[in-house]
Design a protein around this motif. Structure first.
Motif, PDB file in Angstrom:
ATOM      1  N   SER A 366       6.524   5.944  -5.938  1.00  0.00           N
ATOM      2  CA  SER A 366       6.328   7.348  -6.314  1.00  0.00           C
ATOM      3  C   SER A 366       4.858   7.683  -6.591  1.00  0.00           C
ATOM      4  CB  SER A 366       7.175   7.673  -7.546  1.00  0.00           C
ATOM      5  OG  SER A 366       6.888   6.751  -8.574  1.00  0.00           O
ATOM      6  N   GLU A 367       4.006   6.663  -6.692  1.00  0.00           N
ATOM      7  CA  GLU A 367       2.575   6.927  -6.923  1.00  0.00           C
ATOM      8  C   GLU A 367       1.777   6.907  -5.622  1.00  0.00           C
ATOM      9  OE1 GLU A 367       2.462   4.561 -11.231  1.00  0.00           O
ATOM     10  OE2 GLU A 367       1.867   3.564  -9.375  1.00  0.00           O
ATOM     11  N   MET A 368       2.461   6.746  -4.489  1.00  0.00           N
ATOM     12  CA  MET A 368       1.729   6.501  -3.251  1.00  0.00           C
ATOM     13  C   MET A 368       1.406   7.756  -2.443  1.00  0.00           C
ATOM     14  SD  MET A 368       3.507   2.967  -1.977  1.00  0.00           S
ATOM     15  CE  MET A 368       2.525   2.776  -0.512  1.00  0.00           C
ATOM     16  N   ASN A 369       1.592   8.922  -3.028  1.00  0.00           N
ATOM     17  CA  ASN A 369       1.272  10.157  -2.296  1.00  0.00           C
ATOM     18  C   ASN A 369      -0.164  10.139  -1.800  1.00  0.00           C
ATOM     19  OD1 ASN A 369       3.781  11.037  -2.815  1.00  0.00           O
ATOM     20  ND2 ASN A 369       3.204  12.581  -4.339  1.00  0.00           N
ATOM     21  N   GLY A 370      -0.328  10.355  -0.499  1.00  0.00           N
ATOM     22  CA  GLY A 370      -1.662  10.507   0.062  1.00  0.00           C
ATOM     23  C   GLY A 370      -2.537   9.274   0.002  1.00  0.00           C
ATOM     24  N   ILE A 371      -1.947   8.138  -0.202  1.00  0.00           N
ATOM     25  CA  ILE A 371      -2.768   6.930  -0.363  1.00  0.00           C
ATOM     26  C   ILE A 371      -3.435   6.549   0.955  1.00  0.00           C
ATOM     27  CG2 ILE A 371      -1.145   5.054   0.175  1.00  0.00           C
ATOM     28  CD1 ILE A 371      -1.979   3.901  -2.622  1.00  0.00           C
ATOM     29  N   GLY A 372      -2.882   7.055   2.062  1.00  0.00           N
ATOM     30  CA  GLY A 372      -3.468   6.771   3.365  1.00  0.00           C
ATOM     31  C   GLY A 372      -4.846   7.393   3.531  1.00  0.00           C
ATOM     32  N   ARG A 373      -5.122   8.456   2.795  1.00  0.00           N
ATOM     33  CA  ARG A 373      -6.465   9.069   2.911  1.00  0.00           C
ATOM     34  C   ARG A 373      -7.501   8.280   2.137  1.00  0.00           C
ATOM     35  NH1 ARG A 373      -4.914  15.412   2.262  1.00  0.00           N
ATOM     36  NH2 ARG A 373      -2.896  15.178   3.301  1.00  0.00           N
ATOM     37  N   ARG A 374      -7.069   7.755   0.982  1.00  0.00           N
ATOM     38  CA  ARG A 374      -7.997   6.975   0.176  1.00  0.00           C
ATOM     39  C   ARG A 374      -8.205   5.586   0.777  1.00  0.00           C
ATOM     40  NH1 ARG A 374     -10.605   3.801  -1.734  1.00  0.00           N
ATOM     41  NH2 ARG A 374     -11.168   3.303  -3.884  1.00  0.00           N
ATOM     42  N   MET A 375      -7.119   4.971   1.290  1.00  0.00           N
ATOM     43  CA  MET A 375      -7.229   3.624   1.841  1.00  0.00           C
ATOM     44  C   MET A 375      -6.604   3.585   3.233  1.00  0.00           C
ATOM     45  SD  MET A 375      -6.288   1.400  -1.568  1.00  0.00           S
ATOM     46  CE  MET A 375      -6.816  -0.153  -0.874  1.00  0.00           C
ATOM     47  N   PRO A 376      -7.298   4.175   4.212  1.00  0.00           N
ATOM     48  CA  PRO A 376      -6.684   4.294   5.546  1.00  0.00           C
ATOM     49  C   PRO A 376      -6.414   2.945   6.223  1.00  0.00           C
ATOM     50  CG  PRO A 376      -8.983   4.995   5.585  1.00  0.00           C
ATOM     51  CD  PRO A 376      -8.619   4.811   4.147  1.00  0.00           C
ATOM     52  N   ARG A 454     -15.883   4.402  -5.333  1.00  0.00           N
ATOM     53  CA  ARG A 454     -15.906   4.464  -3.879  1.00  0.00           C
ATOM     54  C   ARG A 454     -17.146   3.781  -3.336  1.00  0.00           C
ATOM     55  NH1 ARG A 454     -12.658   8.843  -1.617  1.00  0.00           N
ATOM     56  NH2 ARG A 454     -11.269   9.443  -3.282  1.00  0.00           N
ATOM     57  N   ARG A 455     -16.977   3.110  -2.234  1.00  0.00           N
ATOM     58  CA  ARG A 455     -18.094   2.409  -1.612  1.00  0.00           C
ATOM     59  C   ARG A 455     -17.879   2.454  -0.118  1.00  0.00           C
ATOM     60  NH1 ARG A 455     -17.353  -3.637  -3.398  1.00  0.00           N
ATOM     61  NH2 ARG A 455     -16.763  -2.865  -5.426  1.00  0.00           N
ATOM     62  N   ARG A 456     -18.646   1.688   0.602  1.00  0.00           N
ATOM     63  CA  ARG A 456     -18.575   1.754   2.056  1.00  0.00           C
ATOM     64  C   ARG A 456     -17.167   1.406   2.543  1.00  0.00           C
ATOM     65  NH1 ARG A 456     -20.103  -1.652   6.042  1.00  0.00           N
ATOM     66  NH2 ARG A 456     -20.649  -3.259   4.560  1.00  0.00           N
ATOM     67  N   LEU A 457     -16.634   0.275   2.031  1.00  0.00           N
ATOM     68  CA  LEU A 457     -15.273  -0.098   2.394  1.00  0.00           C
ATOM     69  C   LEU A 457     -14.322   0.454   1.339  1.00  0.00           C
ATOM     70  CD1 LEU A 457     -15.745  -3.826   3.420  1.00  0.00           C
ATOM     71  CD2 LEU A 457     -15.249  -1.908   4.927  1.00  0.00           C
ATOM     72  N   GLU A 458     -13.059   0.577   1.718  1.00  0.00           N
ATOM     73  CA  GLU A 458     -12.102   1.132   0.762  1.00  0.00           C
ATOM     74  C   GLU A 458     -11.788   0.157  -0.363  1.00  0.00           C
ATOM     75  OE1 GLU A 458      -9.389   1.773   3.952  1.00  0.00           O
ATOM     76  OE2 GLU A 458      -7.968   0.344   3.119  1.00  0.00           O
ATOM     77  N   THR A 459     -11.989  -1.135  -0.133  1.00  0.00           N
ATOM     78  CA  THR A 459     -11.822  -2.135  -1.177  1.00  0.00           C
ATOM     79  C   THR A 459     -12.662  -3.349  -0.793  1.00  0.00           C
ATOM     80  OG1 THR A 459     -10.227  -3.398  -2.439  1.00  0.00           O
ATOM     81  CG2 THR A 459      -9.765  -3.151  -0.102  1.00  0.00           C
ATOM     82  N   HIS A 460     -12.591  -4.441  -1.583  1.00  0.00           N
ATOM     83  CA  HIS A 460     -13.377  -5.628  -1.248  1.00  0.00           C
ATOM     84  C   HIS A 460     -13.073  -6.123   0.153  1.00  0.00           C
ATOM     85  CE1 HIS A 460     -14.937  -6.363  -5.223  1.00  0.00           C
ATOM     86  NE2 HIS A 460     -13.736  -6.086  -5.708  1.00  0.00           N
ATOM     87  N   ALA A 461     -14.078  -6.646   0.813  1.00  0.00           N
ATOM     88  CA  ALA A 461     -13.887  -7.140   2.176  1.00  0.00           C
ATOM     89  C   ALA A 461     -12.869  -8.273   2.201  1.00  0.00           C
ATOM     90  CB  ALA A 461     -15.217  -7.620   2.742  1.00  0.00           C
ATOM     91  N   THR A 462     -12.912  -9.157   1.178  1.00  0.00           N
ATOM     92  CA  THR A 462     -11.984 -10.296   1.188  1.00  0.00           C
ATOM     93  C   THR A 462     -10.540  -9.823   1.015  1.00  0.00           C
ATOM     94  OG1 THR A 462     -12.526 -10.556  -1.130  1.00  0.00           O
ATOM     95  CG2 THR A 462     -13.502 -12.127   0.393  1.00  0.00           C
TER      96      THR A 462
END
Lengths: 501, 489
Positions: A366-376, A454-462
């Motif tokens: 239920s918390e995943m609304n629009g999560i694709g925009r933040r972490m495509p 927010r940074r270049r990648l949506e999360t850590h590269a690893t």
């Protein structure tokens, strides 16, 4: 012809994760570099050794090592086509998960303990895969329980401790049942070496009632890890473990050891035709079908993302048992190939779930609304895994279902198609709403717990690369299913050897 | 090679005398004597390995009067285990009893204990056994009371009296044997028993009564349920190195004697019914001991009750072996029994040493409050975990292999009810071991290093590794040592 290298290779494959694992326990907690070096060296060495193994087994080379312990009891490591399937899966996914876990656990305590047991876990899994007889299988199967217990309770919270206790209770009872069945069987027929086509069909028919009882004991022991209903209760509870552990438990090690054991039981101990003639396949098929439907129904109502994935595992792993319960090479292929396909799809889903939790603090559907925009990218990987689970072509999961369905028709068991269809609908019912939310709903103003700006990648590269790699594997395994050394082609090889000697 | 038999007694006894004469050097001399004993035992083991059983008559007297000593496969295996375990415990004890006043008391008693253990395993004569049995009981009780607290004194006084009662009962049996058969030598006795049977006589009621009395006396010393009441307080209150030796070796010696009398000396008069009774008491021990271990609130008490349970498993072998005809299957089961006894020796001594260290670090041994200490001491926690695995009988421990063969024997002889006992015992053991280990996964800060005090932690860890990795994976030589053919090569 065998050379000393042929004895050494299976042993070396087991040692390549055991030795780094033991060394990691001794590494000082803050020495991150040494620990990571040990981890990656072990994983890469193992991958290379397994590469040699795959090539050799493909060319009918016999790898075998034996350590006698007592009259009639030997530890035997041996590679056949089926072992290779499981060894390769766990080795590839170990490397991926290790990279992920290094990033995931960067700031959490007790990392040496974690990675030590993590390596032991892989060691035990590979031992299960390479076990050449039932005794060796039982040994590694029990070690696997011991190595995973600390991982489930790793967080140390009361929840984690309780989950680990439930896990232990289930698996230890299962282990004791397995042991009892194994000793009983060995008492009747002598050492139980895994043999293509099984080794019970020549036995006097007076033993058949005992064989049926033993099958049920062994199935109960294996069914605990494979999460067959009603032995699945530990699995959703063990979701308290960190994401890389969940990935390991669900995709690679624990549930797969159980499913793999069921495959060995049906094909290489009883023999599929003999098991069929005793009526045992009907029991297995019924249990698997009930599990498939029940797991999916439970998944529908879970709001916790990991819980939903957990019930999905309960359901999906039973495809493997279902494949084993249908007489005929096509269904065999469908079940066995799902061992690999479910592995890569499920690990993708869990790694993505870990990314959501770690990056945004999102734990619930239920918390995943629009999560694709933040972490495509993560959501793209998640979508590939989810669509694969539903069985959309050309992703790997479609291949498994196709072969299972064809095999059922071939064997004159059309009701299996109904199970597959209902399961597909239910799969769609619990995965598509997630994808809809993630891609098409508006994101909230604030995420529950956004740690990293927010940074270049949506999360850590690893954290990002591993699910992208496994998602790519899901596509490749589906698209290139007919290519040499694909999981499908490899299971066709197994089925050929299993049915035609 | 026969001189190694004499040295097995002379070395520890001489060491004991020297430590009395030179109390200032007690620790150094004690360690030296124990090390030499280990070396000598290694030579002796090698001799038996190559030539089979070794015999020696001391004082030039042959049977039936003389003092006969025999090292066969079974006794050699026990001797070797004792030598290794005492060596490791001694290293730990040198650290534990650093205070010179306490060291002066510890070392002579410790070496006398070793003398009597070696004597017991080698004796081939019933009276000889009695002498060593008395010596063992006295030194064990004195060592147990070394801590000096009131509870320890009381528990060990009771232990002493129970031990005396056991020896007296045993002696009564010996007297009966001598009156009936005019010999105390094992081999001669068996000969005369068998000859009597061959002549068509009924099994001698004297022999049966004597065996019954001796087994009863020894069962008291071996803490066989329900005669185990003295063990938990005595083993739970002794200093850690002493508890380790008491649980791993001393009760095992009494068990070993029962086994030897039953299997090798009095075999012609044993019956399935009597074996069933021993098995039943063993099953009681497994269930009751494990249940009490599960309920124990203190770590050392848990370990002591676990010993009661583990000894029970050894007795469960009797009815199954009795039901098997002489041959490979029975011989294999005997080796499995030895394997289980030896594995327990290593595992339990490791467990007690680790528990002692943990108690010292925490200042108490209440299981419920040990979490923080366990997390601070990874090496010791690992020792407890490994030893615990061996106690449960999980792979790759020696107990797993032994339990597999025991289960197989139960199926083979159609005595499936023992399977249920083993099943329940295993799950109870899982419960009590993991009730402890669960404590180690709390929310405490991360430990910096694996070893915190290597001198105290390494010996215990070695013992546990011996029980798990080594005895689990290299059991094949035991078959050769015990002279069982058709075994693993």
């Amino acid at each position: 012809m065998t050379t000393s290298f042929d004895h050494l290779l299976p042993v070396a494959i087991v040692l390549s994760s055991l030795l780094p694992g033991l060394a990691i326990f001794l590494v000082a907690e803050d020495n991150r570099r040494l620990r990571t070096l040990l981890n990656l060296t072990g994983a890469i060495v193992k991958l290379l050794l397994v590469g040699v193994l795959v090539w050799g087994v493909y060319h009918d080379h016999a790898y075998r090592a034996e350590l006698p312990l007592a009259p009639g009891l030997s530890l035997i490591l041996r590679a056949d086509a089926l072992s290779v399937l499981f060894v390769t899966l766990s080795t590839v996914l170990w490397l991926v998960t290790t990279i992920y876990a290094v990033g995931y656990l960067e700031h959490s305590p007790n990392r040496s303990r974690f990675f030590g047991f993590f390596s032991l876990c892989v060691t035990a899994t590979v031992g299960v895969a390479l076990a050449g007889n039932l005794f060796t299988f039982v040994v590694f199967y029990e070690i696997l329980t011991l190595a995973t217990y600390p991982l489930v309770s790793h967080r140390g919270t009361p929840d984690a401790t309780a989950g680990a206790r439930v896990y232990l209770a289930y698996t230890m009872v299962g282990g004791a049942l397995l042991l009892t069945g194994a000793v009983w069987l060995q008492g009747l027929i002598g050492p139980v070496d895994f043999t293509q086509g099984g080794l019970l069909s020549d036995q006097p028919s007076a033993l058949y009632p005992q064989f049926i009882a033993i099958f049920l004991l062994l199935l109960a022991g294996l069914g605990v890890k494979a999460a067959l209903v009603p032995l699945h209760g530990w699995l959703p509870r063990s979701m308290v473990a960190p994401a890389p552990v969940s990935a390991l438990l669900h995709a690679v090690a624990v549930v797969k050891a159980g499913a793999f054991g069921i495959v060995r039981l049906v094909y290489d101990i009883y023999g599929v035709e003999f098991a069929h003639s005793l009526g045992l396949l009907t029991i297995l098929g019924a249990l698997a079908s009930i599990t498939i439907i029940y797991g999916s129904m439970m998944a529908l109502s879970q709001d916790g993302l990991k819980k939903r994935l957990a019930y999905s595992t309960v359901s999906q792993v039973s495809y493997i048992a279902l494949g084993a319960s249908i007489l005929g090479p096509v269904a065999t292929i469908g079940g066995m190939v799902h061992l690999v396909h479910q592995g890569i799809m499920k690990i993708t889903l869990f790694l993505c779930a870990g990314n959501y939790a770690e990056t945004l603090g999102v734990h619930k559907v239920s918390e995943m609304n629009g999560i694709g925009r933040r972490m495509p990218w993560t959501t793209l990987a998640f979508s590939v895994g989810a669509l694969g689970m539903i069985g959309i072509p050309p992703i790997a999961g479609f291949i498994s279902k196709w072969y299972l369905g064809m095999g059922a028709i071939e064997a004159g068991m059309p009701w299996v198609l109904l199970v597959l269809a209902v399961s597909t609908l239910l799969n769609a019912g619990y995965f598509l709403p997630i994808l809809f939310r993630a891609w098409f709903r508006e994101p909230p103003a604030d995420w529950p717990h956004e740690e990293i700006p927010r940074r270049r990648l949506e999360t850590h590269a690893t954290l990002l690369w591993p699910p992208l790699i496994t998602a790519a594997l899901c596509l490749i395994a589906g698209l290139l299913a007919a290519a040499p050394f694909s999981p499908l082609e490899w299971t066709e090889l197994i089925a050929r050897r299993e049915y035609h000697g | 090679m026969t001189e190694t038999l004499a040295l097995a007694l002379v070395l520890p006894l001489g060491g004991a005398l020297l430590t009395v004469v030179l109390p200032g050097q007690a620790a150094r001399l004690g360690l030296l004597a124990v090390a030499l004993n280990t070396l000598n035992t290694a030579l002796l083991t090698l001799g038996v390995w190559q030539q089979g059983a070794l015999h020696a008559d001391f004082g030039g007297w042959g049977a039936p009067l003389g003092i006969g000593f025999v090292a066969d496969g079974l006794s050699t295996a026990m001797l070797a285990m004792t030598a290794l375990v005492t060596l490791v415990i001694s290293i730990n004890a040198a650290d534990y009893f650093r205070d010179p006043a306490r060291a002066r008391h510890f070392w002579p008693l410790w070496l006398l204990l070793l003398t009597s253990l070696n004597g017991l395993f080698l004796s081939a004569d019933l009276f000889n056994l009695y002498v060593n049995l008395e010596l063992l009981g006295l030194t064990a009780a004195a060592l147990g009371a070394l801590g000096g607290q009131r509870a320890a004194l009381e528990a060990n006084l009771r232990y002493l009296l129970v031990g005396l009662l056991g020896s007296m009962t045993y002696l009564l049996g010996v007297a009966l044997v001598y009156s009936g058969f005019a010999t105390l030598d094992f081999a001669l006795l068996t000969e005369r028993l068998t000859a009597g049977l061959a002549e068509g006589q009924m099994p001698s009621p004297i022999a049966a009564t004597a065996l019954g009395l001796m087994v009863l006396g020894l069962a008291l010393k071996a803490a066989l349920f329900p005669l185990h009441f003295w063990l938990p307080p005595a083993h739970g209150s002794a200093p850690a190195p002493v508890s380790a030796a008491l649980s791993a070796l001393v009760v095992k010696a009494a068990f070993y004697l029962i086994l030897r009398l039953w299997l090798l000396v009095f075999a012609p008069v044993t019956t399935q019914g009597a074996a069933n009774l021993l098995g039943l008491l063993g099953a009681g021990a497994v269930l009751w001991g494990s249940w009490q271990a599960l309920r124990a609130e203190r770590l050392k008490l848990l370990a002591a009750y676990s010993t009661v349970a583990q000894l029970g498993y050894l007795f469960v072998f009797f009815p199954i072996m009795q039901a098997l005809p002489a041959g490979d299957a029975r011989d294999n089961l005997l080796v499995a029994l030895a394997l289980m006894a030896i594995t327990h020796g290593f595992a339990k001594s490791g467990f007690f040493l680790a528990a002692g260290f943990m108690q010292k670090q925490a200042g108490h041994d209440r299981i419920a409050d040990l979490g923080a200490t366990m997390q601070r001491l990874p090496a010791t926690t690992l020792t407890l975990a490994l030893a615990g695995m061996a106690l449960i009988g999980l792979p790759p421990s020696g107990n797993f292999t032994a339990k597999w063969l025991l289960l197989g024997g139960a199926f083979a002889t159609g005595q499936w009810w023992w399977v249920l006992v083993l099943f329940a015992g295993t799950l109870l053991a899982v419960a009590y071991v993991f009730r402890l280990l669960t404590q180690a996964f709390g929310l405490e800060p991360t430990p910096r290093r694996f070893f915190t005090q290597a001198g105290a932690e390494v010996p215990a860890l070695l013992l546990a590794v011996m029980a798990v990795g080594v005895l689990g994976l290299t059991t094949a030589p035991l078959w050769r040592l015990l002279g069982v053919t058709g075994g693993a090569s």
